[in-house]
Design a protein around this motif. Structure first.
Motif, PDB file in Angstrom:
ATOM      1  N   ASN A 153      14.455 -27.983  -0.906  1.00  0.00           N
ATOM      2  CA  ASN A 153      14.378 -27.715   0.534  1.00  0.00           C
ATOM      3  C   ASN A 153      13.555 -28.808   1.204  1.00  0.00           C
ATOM      4  O   ASN A 153      12.379 -28.972   0.917  1.00  0.00           O
ATOM      5  CB  ASN A 153      13.725 -26.356   0.788  1.00  0.00           C
ATOM      6  CG  ASN A 153      14.496 -25.233   0.125  1.00  0.00           C
ATOM      7  OD1 ASN A 153      15.727 -25.268   0.074  1.00  0.00           O
ATOM      8  ND2 ASN A 153      13.788 -24.257  -0.403  1.00  0.00           N
ATOM      9  N   TYR A 155      11.621 -30.687   4.224  1.00  0.00           N
ATOM     10  CA  TYR A 155      10.899 -30.388   5.460  1.00  0.00           C
ATOM     11  C   TYR A 155      10.526 -31.700   6.136  1.00  0.00           C
ATOM     12  O   TYR A 155      10.050 -32.617   5.480  1.00  0.00           O
ATOM     13  CB  TYR A 155       9.635 -29.581   5.186  1.00  0.00           C
ATOM     14  CG  TYR A 155       9.927 -28.171   4.757  1.00  0.00           C
ATOM     15  CD1 TYR A 155      10.000 -27.151   5.686  1.00  0.00           C
ATOM     16  CD2 TYR A 155      10.157 -27.870   3.420  1.00  0.00           C
ATOM     17  CE1 TYR A 155      10.284 -25.854   5.303  1.00  0.00           C
ATOM     18  CE2 TYR A 155      10.448 -26.578   3.018  1.00  0.00           C
ATOM     19  CZ  TYR A 155      10.509 -25.571   3.969  1.00  0.00           C
ATOM     20  OH  TYR A 155      10.794 -24.292   3.579  1.00  0.00           O
ATOM     21  N   SER A 180      20.291 -31.361   6.859  1.00  0.00           N
ATOM     22  CA  SER A 180      19.921 -30.000   6.461  1.00  0.00           C
ATOM     23  C   SER A 180      18.408 -29.812   6.422  1.00  0.00           C
ATOM     24  O   SER A 180      17.930 -28.722   6.136  1.00  0.00           O
ATOM     25  CB  SER A 180      20.504 -29.692   5.081  1.00  0.00           C
ATOM     26  OG  SER A 180      20.021 -30.619   4.141  1.00  0.00           O
ATOM     27  N   ASN A 182      14.682 -29.020   7.261  1.00  0.00           N
ATOM     28  CA  ASN A 182      14.010 -28.125   8.198  1.00  0.00           C
ATOM     29  C   ASN A 182      12.970 -28.902   8.993  1.00  0.00           C
ATOM     30  O   ASN A 182      12.353 -29.823   8.466  1.00  0.00           O
ATOM     31  CB  ASN A 182      13.294 -27.004   7.440  1.00  0.00           C
ATOM     32  CG  ASN A 182      14.264 -26.099   6.730  1.00  0.00           C
ATOM     33  OD1 ASN A 182      15.184 -25.576   7.340  1.00  0.00           O
ATOM     34  ND2 ASN A 182      14.091 -25.935   5.436  1.00  0.00           N
ATOM     35  N   PHE A 183      12.771 -28.495  10.229  1.00  0.00           N
ATOM     36  CA  PHE A 183      11.779 -29.167  11.073  1.00  0.00           C
ATOM     37  C   PHE A 183      10.579 -28.265  11.293  1.00  0.00           C
ATOM     38  O   PHE A 183      10.734 -27.099  11.621  1.00  0.00           O
ATOM     39  CB  PHE A 183      12.386 -29.519  12.444  1.00  0.00           C
ATOM     40  CG  PHE A 183      13.255 -30.741  12.412  1.00  0.00           C
ATOM     41  CD1 PHE A 183      14.459 -30.712  11.743  1.00  0.00           C
ATOM     42  CD2 PHE A 183      12.856 -31.910  13.035  1.00  0.00           C
ATOM     43  CE1 PHE A 183      15.268 -31.837  11.711  1.00  0.00           C
ATOM     44  CE2 PHE A 183      13.663 -33.041  13.015  1.00  0.00           C
ATOM     45  CZ  PHE A 183      14.874 -33.003  12.348  1.00  0.00           C
ATOM     46  N   ASP A 197       6.763 -22.337   0.209  1.00  0.00           N
ATOM     47  CA  ASP A 197       8.085 -22.556  -0.370  1.00  0.00           C
ATOM     48  C   ASP A 197       7.987 -23.293  -1.710  1.00  0.00           C
ATOM     49  O   ASP A 197       7.726 -24.489  -1.740  1.00  0.00           O
ATOM     50  CB  ASP A 197       8.931 -23.372   0.621  1.00  0.00           C
ATOM     51  CG  ASP A 197      10.370 -23.526   0.129  1.00  0.00           C
ATOM     52  OD1 ASP A 197      10.637 -23.194  -1.050  1.00  0.00           O
ATOM     53  OD2 ASP A 197      11.212 -23.967   0.921  1.00  0.00           O
TER      54      ASP A 197
ATOM     55  N   GLY B 136      18.652 -21.909  -0.476  1.00  0.00           N
ATOM     56  CA  GLY B 136      17.871 -22.608   0.531  1.00  0.00           C
ATOM     57  C   GLY B 136      16.436 -22.127   0.624  1.00  0.00           C
ATOM     58  O   GLY B 136      15.921 -21.456  -0.264  1.00  0.00           O
ATOM     59  N   SER B 137      15.799 -22.450   1.733  1.00  0.00           N
ATOM     60  CA  SER B 137      14.362 -22.243   1.861  1.00  0.00           C
ATOM     61  C   SER B 137      14.005 -20.872   2.424  1.00  0.00           C
ATOM     62  O   SER B 137      12.847 -20.529   2.504  1.00  0.00           O
ATOM     63  CB  SER B 137      13.788 -23.313   2.778  1.00  0.00           C
ATOM     64  OG  SER B 137      14.356 -23.170   4.057  1.00  0.00           O
ATOM     65  N   MET B 139      14.312 -20.240   5.411  1.00  0.00           N
ATOM     66  CA  MET B 139      14.284 -20.485   6.849  1.00  0.00           C
ATOM     67  C   MET B 139      15.740 -20.702   7.250  1.00  0.00           C
ATOM     68  O   MET B 139      16.283 -21.786   7.056  1.00  0.00           O
ATOM     69  CB  MET B 139      13.480 -21.734   7.163  1.00  0.00           C
ATOM     70  CG  MET B 139      11.998 -21.554   6.976  1.00  0.00           C
ATOM     71  SD  MET B 139      11.167 -22.884   7.784  1.00  0.00           S
ATOM     72  CE  MET B 139       9.476 -22.343   7.712  1.00  0.00           C
ATOM     73  N   GLY B 221      14.385 -22.704  10.846  1.00  0.00           N
ATOM     74  CA  GLY B 221      14.393 -23.937  10.072  1.00  0.00           C
ATOM     75  C   GLY B 221      14.571 -25.193  10.907  1.00  0.00           C
ATOM     76  O   GLY B 221      14.132 -26.265  10.516  1.00  0.00           O
ATOM     77  N   SER B 233      19.925 -23.614   7.466  1.00  0.00           N
ATOM     78  CA  SER B 233      18.918 -23.802   8.494  1.00  0.00           C
ATOM     79  C   SER B 233      19.626 -24.231   9.777  1.00  0.00           C
ATOM     80  O   SER B 233      20.588 -24.981   9.739  1.00  0.00           O
ATOM     81  CB  SER B 233      17.974 -24.886   7.992  1.00  0.00           C
ATOM     82  OG  SER B 233      17.181 -25.379   9.015  1.00  0.00           O
TER      83      SER B 233
END
Lengths: 276, 286
Positions: A153, A155, A180, A182-183, A197, B136-137, B139, B221, B233
């Protein structure tokens, strides 16, 4: 405004506990002062800003210092528009920003941007090639890096983040970041997300790394203070405080304080490399 | 004397209504004027169709449009039946202590700030979704939908309850008197009579689901992609505005968020009109 991350802090109570540390000579300049300083911007700067504010306000309760986050872009914009007195940024202000607003930059620390994973993750070292593949989405399972058989995942931070700008330029060589990813909105939020996570990977200011996240060596070099200091760890940048025009009065004293022995010692204690 | 008073009050209310309408219209005009540079020069379509990659000069917002629609519509899909069921339980099925307790709980929930739901989402829901579905996470669209459901349902439940309870008791008694069952009473009397309330409750909640920023920002996300599954996300238009807001005023990024504002406004208007239309038609039929 990004109120949710504006960690506007009133520190009276905290300051009391720090009174003892506030007797030293470098703070004398603030004794007869009175007034308010508003600070916003880079989230990497916040630990140092908070501590300095606590010391000053502990010594002299007539001074009010408020500290907000928002990111480097917000810092530069708000100081330029005259909304705050000091705008922090984790990158040099761009030439057009400097000329448009008449900004003065003060670089008071050097900071590394460290790659971090969850402490439960066994992967502790990546080459630049691997890192770029991970962030581009070409490597998408921890198994390929010697970890568990779970998806990676990603970030990342928003475009106005100075931390992102440095990471993208120096660690990813301006390579792609997969869509893909995450922000998250601040260094603190990044640390929170990664510590939550077990399969996440992200990057934070080295000053923010603590036991809740695990640092990952980049090309075999750990993101430690020493490695940033002697230049071995290459993902680094200056931490800047910017003012609109030459600073004066209380604001000047605040910035000067960051460059005193005491201020620089504080910088080092918060995990950054002093400039002096 | 009374007449003059009535006239004055009437005028006062008319002016209030006029000003609220004016504010709404001027906000749209403001968005449109500031977003004008985007619409001129044929850049409008690139805004809709391109991906978002500022370093490559692409400022498209269609992933965010898709994200917003996915999150808000799915929220309504989950929240509407849930709220309807809940409201039926509170005001139709059970009229005792349990109903009172439920109602008080729901009333309390309307006052919980969004940021609390965001925090609860991050620390409780996100890890749960990650570990249960192993995709996935955590999120993701699903987490945001579940949390938003919790956010929009209380208003809807209270609206539904109130409209059920406003149906005159004698109507229901009449159905029972001619030998109808409780279910028939609900289906043929209570429901048609409370239709307006249901439509309004739905519309309000839909608006809230579309416009809420914090929950999606904190737990969806925020990836810039069209979500392909519940576990992807996603970034909503509102989160996008919050994230990009820090950009330089003169940059294209900053201008593009006006397009986001316009789209949000349009969606809200279109969806509200659609719901009203459908709701209105049903009312005439019933």
């Amino acid at each position: 405004m990004k109120t949710k991350l504006s960690v506007v802090i009133c520190i009276a109570a905290m300051a009391l506990s720090l009174c003892a540390a506030a007797f030293a000579g470098d703070l004398d300049a603030f004794k007869s002062e009175k007034g308010e300083i508003k600070i916003a911007g880079g989230t990497a700067h916040i630990p140092v800003m908070k501590e300095a504010a606590a010391r000053i306000m502990g010594l002299n309760p007539h001074i009010q210092i408020s500290i907000a986050g928002g990111g480097s872009g917000v810092g530069i914009k708000q100081v330029g528009e005259g909304l705050v007195d000091i705008g922090n940024s984790g990158r040099k202000a761009k030439d057009e920003e400097v000329s448009k607003y008449g900004l003065k930059m003060f670089k008071w620390a050097i900071d590394g941007v460290g790659i971090v994973v969850n402490p439960a993750n066994s992967v502790r070292s990546l080459t630049q090639e691997q890192l770029m593949a991970v962030f581009a989405g070409k490597i998408s399972n921890w198994k390929e890096l010697g970890g568990e058989d779970r998806g990676i995942n990603l970030y990342t931070r928003d475009e106005s983040s100075g931390t992102r700008a440095v990471f993208w330029k120096k660690a990813l060589s301006k390579g792609d970041i997969a869509s893909s990813a995450n922000f998250v909105v601040s260094n603190g939020a990044m640390k929170g997300a990664i510590s939550q996570d077990p399969y996440g990977i992200g990057y934070v200011s080295v000053g923010h790394i603590d036991e809740s996240v695990a640092p990952v060596a980049f090309n075999g070099v750990a993101p430690s203070l020493e490695n940033v200091k002697d230049g071995k760890y290459t993902i680094s940048r200056g931490l800047y405080s910017n003012t609109k025009g030459e600073p004066a009065g209380l604001v000047k004293k605040f910035i000067d304080y960051l460059f005193t022995d005491e201020g620089q010692e504080l910088v080092a204690r918060k995990g950054f490399v002093p400039v002096k | 004397m009374i007449r003059i008073n009535e006239k004055t009050i009437e005028k006062f209310f008319f002016l209030s209504a006029f000003f609220s309408a004016l504010v709404t219209c001027s906000i749209f005009a403001f968005l449109f004027v500031l977003g004008l540079p985007l619409f001129s020069g044929g850049r409008f379509f690139s805004i809709i169709t391109q991906p978002w990659a500022p370093h490559l000069g692409h400022f498209g917002i269609y992933p965010m449009i898709a994200g917003t629609l996915a999150v808000s519509l799915l929220t309504m899909v989950v929240a509407f039946p849930l709220s309807l069921g809940c409201a039926i339980l509170i005001s139709v099925v059970d009229r005792g202590k349990m109903s009172w307790l439920l109602r008080k709980t729901v009333e309390m929930m309307t006052g919980v700030p969004t940021v609390i739901y965001g925090f609860v989402g991050i620390f409780l829901l996100v890890p749960l979704v990650r570990e249960i579905f192993e995709a996935g996470s955590g999120m993701c669209v699903l987490s945001a939908v579940l949390m938003l459901t919790l956010l929009v349902s209380p208003t809807m439940i209270l609206f539904f309850c109130d409209s059920f309870e406003r149906v005159p008791r004698s109507y229901g008694d009449a159905v029972l008197a001619v030998g109808g069952t409780e279910i028939q009473k609900f289906l043929y009397v209570t429901l048609p009579h409370s239709w307006t309330g249901i439509v309004i409750g739905f519309t309000l909640s839909l608006g809230r689901a579309l416009g809420d920023t914090l929950v999606a920002l904190m737990i969806a996300g925020n990836a810039v992609q069209v979500p392909g599954s519940l576990f992807d996300s996603a970034r909503t238009l509102t989160s996008h505005i919050a994230l990009v807001f820090a950009a330089d005023y003169n940059s294209m990024e900053f201008k593009a968020i006006f397009a986001c504002g316009i789209f949000l406004y349009l969606f809200t208007t279109i969806l509200v009109c659609a719901v009203r239309l459908v709701g209105g038609r049903r009312k005439m039929a019933g």
